[in-house]
Scaffold this motif. Structure first.
Motif, PDB file in Angstrom:
ATOM      1  N   ASP A 143      -8.163  10.241 -16.744  1.00 38.39           N
ATOM      2  CA  ASP A 143      -6.774  10.621 -16.479  1.00 38.39           C
ATOM      3  C   ASP A 143      -6.229   9.940 -15.233  1.00 38.39           C
ATOM      4  N   VAL A 144      -7.136   9.660 -14.293  1.00 39.62           N
ATOM      5  CA  VAL A 144      -6.707   9.076 -13.021  1.00 39.62           C
ATOM      6  C   VAL A 144      -7.856   8.245 -12.461  1.00 39.62           C
ATOM      7  N   PHE A 145      -7.500   7.218 -11.707  1.00 34.19           N
ATOM      8  CA  PHE A 145      -8.501   6.344 -11.098  1.00 34.19           C
ATOM      9  C   PHE A 145      -8.259   6.401  -9.588  1.00 34.19           C
ATOM     10  N   ASN A 146      -9.256   6.848  -8.840  1.00 35.21           N
ATOM     11  CA  ASN A 146      -9.091   7.059  -7.401  1.00 35.21           C
ATOM     12  C   ASN A 146      -9.799   5.971  -6.588  1.00 35.21           C
ATOM     13  N   ALA A 147      -9.225   5.671  -5.448  1.00 36.23           N
ATOM     14  CA  ALA A 147      -9.862   4.709  -4.543  1.00 36.23           C
ATOM     15  C   ALA A 147      -9.500   5.088  -3.112  1.00 36.23           C
ATOM     16  N   LEU A 148     -10.352   4.701  -2.193  1.00 31.26           N
ATOM     17  CA  LEU A 148     -10.120   4.960  -0.776  1.00 31.26           C
ATOM     18  C   LEU A 148      -9.665   3.680  -0.079  1.00 31.26           C
ATOM     19  N   THR A 149      -9.157   3.835   1.129  1.00 28.22           N
ATOM     20  CA  THR A 149      -8.753   2.656   1.904  1.00 28.22           C
ATOM     21  C   THR A 149      -9.968   2.068   2.612  1.00 28.22           C
ATOM     22  N   LEU A 150     -10.938   1.590   1.818  1.00 22.15           N
ATOM     23  CA  LEU A 150     -12.106   0.937   2.416  1.00 22.15           C
ATOM     24  C   LEU A 150     -12.363  -0.395   1.713  1.00 22.15           C
ATOM     25  N   MET A 151     -13.339  -1.124   2.187  1.00 19.86           N
ATOM     26  CA  MET A 151     -13.682  -2.454   1.665  1.00 19.86           C
ATOM     27  C   MET A 151     -12.418  -3.326   1.521  1.00 19.86           C
ATOM     28  N   ASP A 152     -12.273  -4.000   0.371  1.00 20.62           N
ATOM     29  CA  ASP A 152     -11.110  -4.870   0.169  1.00 20.62           C
ATOM     30  C   ASP A 152      -9.995  -4.172  -0.592  1.00 20.62           C
ATOM     31  N   ASN A 153     -10.051  -2.845  -0.639  1.00 20.90           N
ATOM     32  CA  ASN A 153      -9.100  -2.111  -1.480  1.00 20.90           C
ATOM     33  C   ASN A 153      -7.653  -2.200  -1.002  1.00 20.90           C
ATOM     34  N   VAL A 154      -7.475  -2.153   0.311  1.00 19.93           N
ATOM     35  CA  VAL A 154      -6.125  -1.932   0.847  1.00 19.93           C
ATOM     36  C   VAL A 154      -5.076  -2.917   0.303  1.00 19.93           C
ATOM     37  N   PRO A 155      -5.334  -4.236   0.341  1.00 18.35           N
ATOM     38  CA  PRO A 155      -4.283  -5.154  -0.092  1.00 18.35           C
ATOM     39  C   PRO A 155      -3.912  -5.058  -1.575  1.00 18.35           C
ATOM     40  N   ILE A 156      -4.813  -4.527  -2.424  1.00 19.21           N
ATOM     41  CA  ILE A 156      -4.530  -4.557  -3.866  1.00 19.21           C
ATOM     42  C   ILE A 156      -3.953  -3.246  -4.408  1.00 19.21           C
ATOM     43  N   LEU A 157      -4.003  -2.186  -3.595  1.00 21.72           N
ATOM     44  CA  LEU A 157      -3.632  -0.864  -4.115  1.00 21.72           C
ATOM     45  C   LEU A 157      -2.207  -0.834  -4.649  1.00 21.72           C
ATOM     46  N   GLN A 158      -1.292  -1.386  -3.880  1.00 22.85           N
ATOM     47  CA  GLN A 158       0.109  -1.307  -4.283  1.00 22.85           C
ATOM     48  C   GLN A 158       0.368  -2.081  -5.579  1.00 22.85           C
ATOM     49  N   ASP A 159      -0.127  -3.299  -5.645  1.00 23.16           N
ATOM     50  CA  ASP A 159       0.137  -4.111  -6.841  1.00 23.16           C
ATOM     51  C   ASP A 159      -0.518  -3.523  -8.085  1.00 23.16           C
ATOM     52  N   LEU A 160      -1.605  -2.819  -7.914  1.00 18.95           N
ATOM     53  CA  LEU A 160      -2.257  -2.189  -9.070  1.00 18.95           C
ATOM     54  C   LEU A 160      -1.691  -0.792  -9.344  1.00 18.95           C
TER      55      LEU A 160
END
Ligand SMILES: CC(C)(COP(=O)(O)OP(=O)(O)OC[C@H]1O[C@@H](n2cnc3c(N)ncnc32)[C@H](O)[C@@H]1OP(=O)(O)O)[C@@H](O)C(=O)NCCC(=O)NCCS
Length: 442
Positions: free
Chosen positions: A384-401
């Motif tokens: 239902d939902v896919f969660n991620a934290l602001t760690l590793m290389d996540n930060v720059p891609i979160l918005q576009d995804l």
């Protein structure tokens, strides 16, 4: 909107004034307001086994210690029952983590695990399990130092026994058991603020099943938006974008281990996994039988999904990603009693080693493709939902995804180790957000 609000303690919540932490003030952890250390290192020295307290800490009368045998399905079920009714909830008591038995077995039995680190408390009269805390061994690198730690997790006290100072006794007892095995450092996370976070990360959520998420009030249809439009905007494509994507297999373990080891050096703090640990983390949680046996896109009892990208020309593994399943109980909802949440786990890409890939945006593009494919896999497995934290290389891609910011915060802690703050949701000492933290805690 955040299922993990319970792990939160944003702003004032749970924040006490200096000196009010009666227990944590006695522990070898940096105290609040101490400021960054001049040098990295332990707070108290390691001790020989004989110098470690030999007797268990006393419990209130009517309770007794119990080492949980996670090999015994009956005992995993007891931990499952305790956690599924008493573990982390969000602030509104709408959602509560529901770690499955398969998940707990996977998380609590990595290579080299110690059964003594699975610490339970039972009622003496009827043997009911009423509290739990666990540790598993891990090799951790923090900046330039590498050492053994215990990864502490699943601290839980039955709702009826709260605020009786049982948690400090559990923490002291697991610490004693960890000391008895010659380990003197630990890593742990919590939503609450206690002395003293080494990093703070924020949760983000990629909504997949909008009608259900709205129904269970995980999110709302904003004003000036319709449900139909929200569904359309968040629709996940069914076309994978990376060429050569397939599920990871046993034969990939060595290449994945090699890629993982090099990739993780890019973060200030990361685990060091040997081959057995790589296999455990990425292959042992795939469940039983065939995909589909456990519902759409899943094996029976599947906990982890790991995919590799194999270059069709060279047959080299160039990338991999993994995520795990951690559902939550939707408290009081009989129509939709379970929120199916996927959590981004480890990933890596050879693109990180191409010259200028980060500066040029090439690496970001690659991750958008690879993690974008993770979203497709998760969507097809009915999450239902896919969660991620602001760690590793996540930060720059979160918005576009199309991840949206959550209200959950996760604090990272080190026991008996000092180091300057690590970049999580904020940059630290010139290190970009996320790049301080290369550890994903379950
Ligand atoms: C977390 C939990 C075990 C704490 O038990 P409790 O009965 O509320 O608290 P107790 O009276 O036993 O102990 C209070 C002490 O434990 C500390 N504490 C509370 N939660 C903690 C946590 N998650 N990690 C470390 N220490 C914690 C408190 O800061 C306090 O110490 P202090 O006075 O030095 O600040 C209990 O609330 C619980 O099971 N909650 C649901 C599950 C959960 O949130 N688990 C933790 C996940 S990180």
């Amino acid at each position: 909107m955040d299922v993990v609000k319970g792990k939160a303690g944003l702003g004032g919540v749970n924040k006490k004034n200096l000196g009010e932490h009666k227990f944590w003030a006695t522990q070898p952890v940096p105290q609040l307001g101490e400021g960054p250390p001049l040098d990295d290192g332990y707070i108290e020295p390691s001790r020989p086994r004989e110098a470690v307290r030999q007797e268990p800490y006393p419990l209130p009368k009517d309770f007794e210690w119990s080492m949980l045998d996670i090999d015994d399905p009956q005992q995993i079920k007891e931990v499952y029952d305790l956690l599924s009714l008493n573990y982390v909830e969000d602030d509104d008591a709408s959602f509560r983590f529901q770690y499955s038995s398969e998940f707990l077995e996977w998380a609590l039995k990595p290579p080299g695990y110690h059964k003594e680190w699975h610490v339970g408390v039972r009622v003496s009269s009827n043997k009911k399990l009423v509290a739990f805390i666990s540790g598993v061994p891990m090799t951790l690198r923090v900046r330039g130092n590498t050492f053994s730690v215990s990864e502490i997790n699943y601290l839980c006290v039955h709702k009826k026994l709260r605020s009786k100072r049982l948690a400090p006794v559990l923490i002291k007892e697991v610490t004693r058991q960890v000391h008895l095995k010659g380990t003197f450092q630990a890593i742990y996370t919590a939503g609450v603020v206690i002395p003293t976070p080494v990093s703070v990360c924020r949760y983000y959520h990629r909504l997949l099943n909008i009608p259900k998420l709205v129904d269970i009030k995980f999110c709302f249809v904003p004003r000036n938006m319709t449900l139909a439009r929200m569904i359309r905007i968040n629709k996940v494509s069914s076309n994978y974008t990376t060429v050569g994507l397939r599920e990871m297999e046993e034969r990939d373990a060595l290449q994945v281990a090699n890629l993982f080891t090099r990739f993780m050096k890019r973060f200030d703090m990361s685990p060091i996994f040997n081959l057995a640990e790589i296999k455990h983390q990425f292959l042992s949680g795939i469940g039983r039988g065939n995909i589909g046996d456990g519902g759409l896109g899943r094996r029976d009892g599947q906990v982890t999904w790991t995919y590799v990208v194999e270059d069709p020309g060279t047959n080299r593994i160039t990338d991999f990603f993994s995520f795990y399943s951690l559902p939550s109980t939707v408290i009081g909802n009989t129509k939709n009693p379970v929120l199916e949440a996927a959590y981004l786990f480890y990933y890596a890409s050879e693109t990180a080693f191409e010259k200028g890939a980060e500066e040029s945006g090439l690496l970001k593009k690659r991750f958008e493709s690879v993690i974008g494919d993770a979203l497709i896999v998760a969507n097809e497995a009915n999450f239902d939902v896919f969660n991620a934290l602001t760690l590793m290389d996540n930060v720059p891609i979160l918005q576009d995804l199309k991840f949206g910011v959550g209200d959950g915060i996760l604090n990272f802690y080190l026991y008996n180790w000092r180091t300057a703050p690590l970049a999580g949701m904020n940059s630290e000492g010139g290190v970009s957000p996320g790049k301080g933290v290369g550890v994903v805690m379950l």
